[in-house]
Design a protein around this motif. Sequence first.
Motif, PDB file in Angstrom:
ATOM      1  N   GLU A   7      72.865 -60.490  72.369  1.00 36.23           N
ATOM      2  CA  GLU A   7      72.921 -61.457  71.348  1.00 36.23           C
ATOM      3  C   GLU A   7      74.565 -61.724  71.017  1.00 36.23           C
ATOM      4  OE1 GLU A   7      70.707 -62.483  67.002  1.00 36.23           O
ATOM      5  OE2 GLU A   7      70.655 -60.508  67.975  1.00 36.23           O
ATOM      6  N   HIS A   8      75.208 -60.573  70.930  1.00 38.35           N
ATOM      7  CA  HIS A   8      76.443 -60.719  70.497  1.00 38.35           C
ATOM      8  C   HIS A   8      77.577 -59.893  71.333  1.00 38.35           C
ATOM      9  CE1 HIS A   8      79.448 -59.797  67.014  1.00 38.35           C
ATOM     10  NE2 HIS A   8      80.058 -60.437  67.928  1.00 38.35           N
ATOM     11  N   ILE A   9      78.437 -60.622  71.884  1.00 35.68           N
ATOM     12  CA  ILE A   9      79.384 -59.994  72.770  1.00 35.68           C
ATOM     13  C   ILE A   9      80.880 -60.270  72.270  1.00 35.68           C
ATOM     14  CG2 ILE A   9      80.592 -60.221  75.106  1.00 35.68           C
ATOM     15  CD1 ILE A   9      77.968 -61.583  76.393  1.00 35.68           C
ATOM     16  N   GLU A 178      76.431 -56.032  70.877  1.00 30.80           N
ATOM     17  CA  GLU A 178      75.862 -54.934  71.842  1.00 30.80           C
ATOM     18  C   GLU A 178      76.711 -54.608  73.035  1.00 30.80           C
ATOM     19  OE1 GLU A 178      74.445 -57.936  70.900  1.00 30.80           O
ATOM     20  OE2 GLU A 178      72.325 -57.791  70.997  1.00 30.80           O
ATOM     21  N   LEU A 179      77.766 -55.532  73.211  1.00 34.33           N
ATOM     22  CA  LEU A 179      78.498 -55.468  74.314  1.00 34.33           C
ATOM     23  C   LEU A 179      80.035 -55.951  74.040  1.00 34.33           C
ATOM     24  CD1 LEU A 179      79.299 -55.304  77.457  1.00 34.33           C
ATOM     25  CD2 LEU A 179      78.507 -57.729  77.710  1.00 34.33           C
ATOM     26  N   VAL A 180      81.132 -55.228  74.361  1.00 37.54           N
ATOM     27  CA  VAL A 180      82.471 -55.239  73.890  1.00 37.54           C
ATOM     28  C   VAL A 180      83.212 -55.231  75.303  1.00 37.54           C
ATOM     29  CG1 VAL A 180      84.616 -54.557  73.050  1.00 37.54           C
ATOM     30  CG2 VAL A 180      82.378 -54.025  71.827  1.00 37.54           C
ATOM     31  N   ILE A 181      84.065 -56.493  75.512  1.00 35.67           N
ATOM     32  CA  ILE A 181      84.550 -56.685  76.650  1.00 35.67           C
ATOM     33  C   ILE A 181      86.050 -56.726  76.683  1.00 35.67           C
ATOM     34  CG2 ILE A 181      84.889 -58.444  78.672  1.00 35.67           C
ATOM     35  CD1 ILE A 181      82.009 -59.439  78.170  1.00 35.67           C
ATOM     36  N   ARG A 182      86.745 -55.892  77.517  1.00 35.50           N
ATOM     37  CA  ARG A 182      88.311 -56.146  77.357  1.00 35.50           C
ATOM     38  C   ARG A 182      88.692 -56.289  78.575  1.00 35.50           C
ATOM     39  NH1 ARG A 182      92.808 -52.894  73.730  1.00 35.50           N
ATOM     40  NH2 ARG A 182      94.349 -54.192  74.701  1.00 35.50           N
ATOM     41  N   SER A 190      92.133 -51.254  70.439  1.00 44.53           N
ATOM     42  CA  SER A 190      93.175 -51.764  69.639  1.00 44.53           C
ATOM     43  C   SER A 190      93.017 -52.186  68.238  1.00 44.53           C
ATOM     44  CB  SER A 190      93.983 -52.843  70.464  1.00 44.53           C
ATOM     45  OG  SER A 190      94.567 -52.303  71.763  1.00 44.53           O
ATOM     46  N   ASN A 191      91.968 -51.455  67.370  1.00 43.77           N
ATOM     47  CA  ASN A 191      91.771 -51.732  66.188  1.00 43.77           C
ATOM     48  C   ASN A 191      90.780 -53.021  65.921  1.00 43.77           C
ATOM     49  OD1 ASN A 191      91.920 -51.455  63.351  1.00 43.77           O
ATOM     50  ND2 ASN A 191      93.976 -52.372  63.080  1.00 43.77           N
ATOM     51  N   PHE A 192      89.927 -53.351  66.921  1.00 48.69           N
ATOM     52  CA  PHE A 192      88.988 -54.399  67.226  1.00 48.69           C
ATOM     53  C   PHE A 192      87.401 -53.746  66.714  1.00 48.69           C
ATOM     54  CE2 PHE A 192      86.728 -57.580  69.888  1.00 48.69           C
ATOM     55  CZ  PHE A 192      86.940 -58.784  68.847  1.00 48.69           C
ATOM     56  N   LEU A 193      87.017 -54.199  65.367  1.00 45.64           N
ATOM     57  CA  LEU A 193      85.621 -54.061  65.521  1.00 45.64           C
ATOM     58  C   LEU A 193      85.190 -52.548  65.469  1.00 45.64           C
ATOM     59  CD1 LEU A 193      84.066 -57.032  67.087  1.00 45.64           C
ATOM     60  CD2 LEU A 193      84.695 -56.687  64.610  1.00 45.64           C
ATOM     61  N   PRO A 194      86.007 -51.510  65.004  1.00 50.39           N
ATOM     62  CA  PRO A 194      85.777 -50.182  65.075  1.00 50.39           C
ATOM     63  C   PRO A 194      84.320 -49.673  64.370  1.00 50.39           C
ATOM     64  CG  PRO A 194      87.478 -50.332  63.375  1.00 50.39           C
ATOM     65  CD  PRO A 194      87.204 -51.913  63.978  1.00 50.39           C
ATOM     66  N   TRP A 195      84.010 -50.218  63.164  1.00 50.48           N
ATOM     67  CA  TRP A 195      82.849 -49.977  62.430  1.00 50.48           C
ATOM     68  C   TRP A 195      81.509 -50.557  63.244  1.00 50.48           C
ATOM     69  CZ3 TRP A 195      80.863 -47.961  57.920  1.00 50.48           C
ATOM     70  CH2 TRP A 195      79.611 -48.080  57.610  1.00 50.48           C
ATOM     71  N   GLN A 196      81.685 -51.984  63.791  1.00 51.33           N
ATOM     72  CA  GLN A 196      80.750 -52.721  64.405  1.00 51.33           C
ATOM     73  C   GLN A 196      80.396 -52.138  65.845  1.00 51.33           C
ATOM     74  OE1 GLN A 196      83.336 -53.627  62.805  1.00 51.33           O
ATOM     75  NE2 GLN A 196      83.262 -55.365  61.584  1.00 51.33           N
ATOM     76  N   SER A 197      81.392 -51.500  66.396  1.00 47.12           N
ATOM     77  CA  SER A 197      81.110 -51.016  67.710  1.00 47.12           C
ATOM     78  C   SER A 197      80.768 -49.818  68.173  1.00 47.12           C
ATOM     79  CB  SER A 197      82.516 -51.519  68.486  1.00 47.12           C
ATOM     80  OG  SER A 197      83.505 -50.622  68.124  1.00 47.12           O
ATOM     81  N   TYR A 203      82.903 -52.726  78.478  1.00 47.95           N
ATOM     82  CA  TYR A 203      82.922 -53.104  79.828  1.00 47.95           C
ATOM     83  C   TYR A 203      84.557 -53.683  80.020  1.00 47.95           C
ATOM     84  CZ  TYR A 203      82.689 -56.197  84.072  1.00 47.95           C
ATOM     85  OH  TYR A 203      82.842 -56.836  85.238  1.00 47.95           O
ATOM     86  N   PHE A 204      85.072 -52.848  80.996  1.00 47.18           N
ATOM     87  CA  PHE A 204      86.480 -53.122  81.198  1.00 47.18           C
ATOM     88  C   PHE A 204      86.522 -53.705  82.412  1.00 47.18           C
ATOM     89  CE2 PHE A 204      86.362 -49.262  78.427  1.00 47.18           C
ATOM     90  CZ  PHE A 204      86.943 -49.853  77.199  1.00 47.18           C
TER      91      PHE A 204
END
Length: 234
Positions: A7-9, A178-182, A190-197, A203-204
């Motif tokens: 639902e959220h990437i 549900e999914l974090v892409i870099r 790099s300080n992106f959404l630490p609580w939420q992730s 996925y790298f």
Amino acid sequence: MENSLPEHIAIIMDGNGRWAKKRFMPRSFGHRAGAQSLNKLLKEADKIGIKHITVYAFSTENWSRSEDEVSALMNLLREYIDDYIKDNKNSNIKIDAIGDLSRLDKELQSKIKKLEEISSHKKGLNLHIGLNYGGRDEIIRAVKKLCLNVKNDIISENNIDEKLFSSYLDTKNIPDPELVIRTSGEQRLSNFLPWQSVYSEFYFTDKLWPDFDIKELIKAIEQFKNRDRRFGGR
Ligand code: IPE
Ligand code: IPE
Ligand code: MG
């Protein structure tokens, strides 16, 4: 069992500078290409039914870049907003910003407000843009607001739980990704959404951000679907 479509990437759009360097062009050229790539991707992501995308556009640490680069990024943001406002009838995308906007210049702050208002009735994809966003900064700002409310007897210390705390974050109305892409081969938050992730799948990819397109996004989603998400259970 296969996971359904996320639902959220959340996306850490990295590699614009290296993309430009490969072409013997200034970094700002890469940022411009990156913004175009984002626009194309959002239209496609909306079509396949993604509800939320959060992108990391400018971190609390990015102020340490050269003055030239920071101002090129801010100008690009201004242009991006102006283009959206001019063309908004053709867009299905609802936009808001997360991060500490108070450090941006006043004119830019009011542009962002206008952008949020104009797009607020849109029914498609929700785009959340991280601007002067830092996860630790977000948590500190939340703690300060919370302390003030405890001090003023608006909430009681006993009622503080994860749900309440989440409601003090910039992402209060957004489900956790549900999914974090870099992109670009780096493998860090790099300080992106630490609580939420905390329970996100990561996925790298080596692709540089301006080269990341819908085909790449679908690859990431396919991989996500096959991940075994256990959430600490057996
Ligand atoms: C990402 O690209 C965009 C921002 C951080 C604003 P970079 O500018 O970090 O590009 P690289 O990592 O130097 O290639
Ligand atoms: C993260 O990329 C921030 C954004 C994409 C806006 P950076 O390029 O700033 O991160 P580091 O310095 O490689 O960790
Ligand atoms: Mg980078």
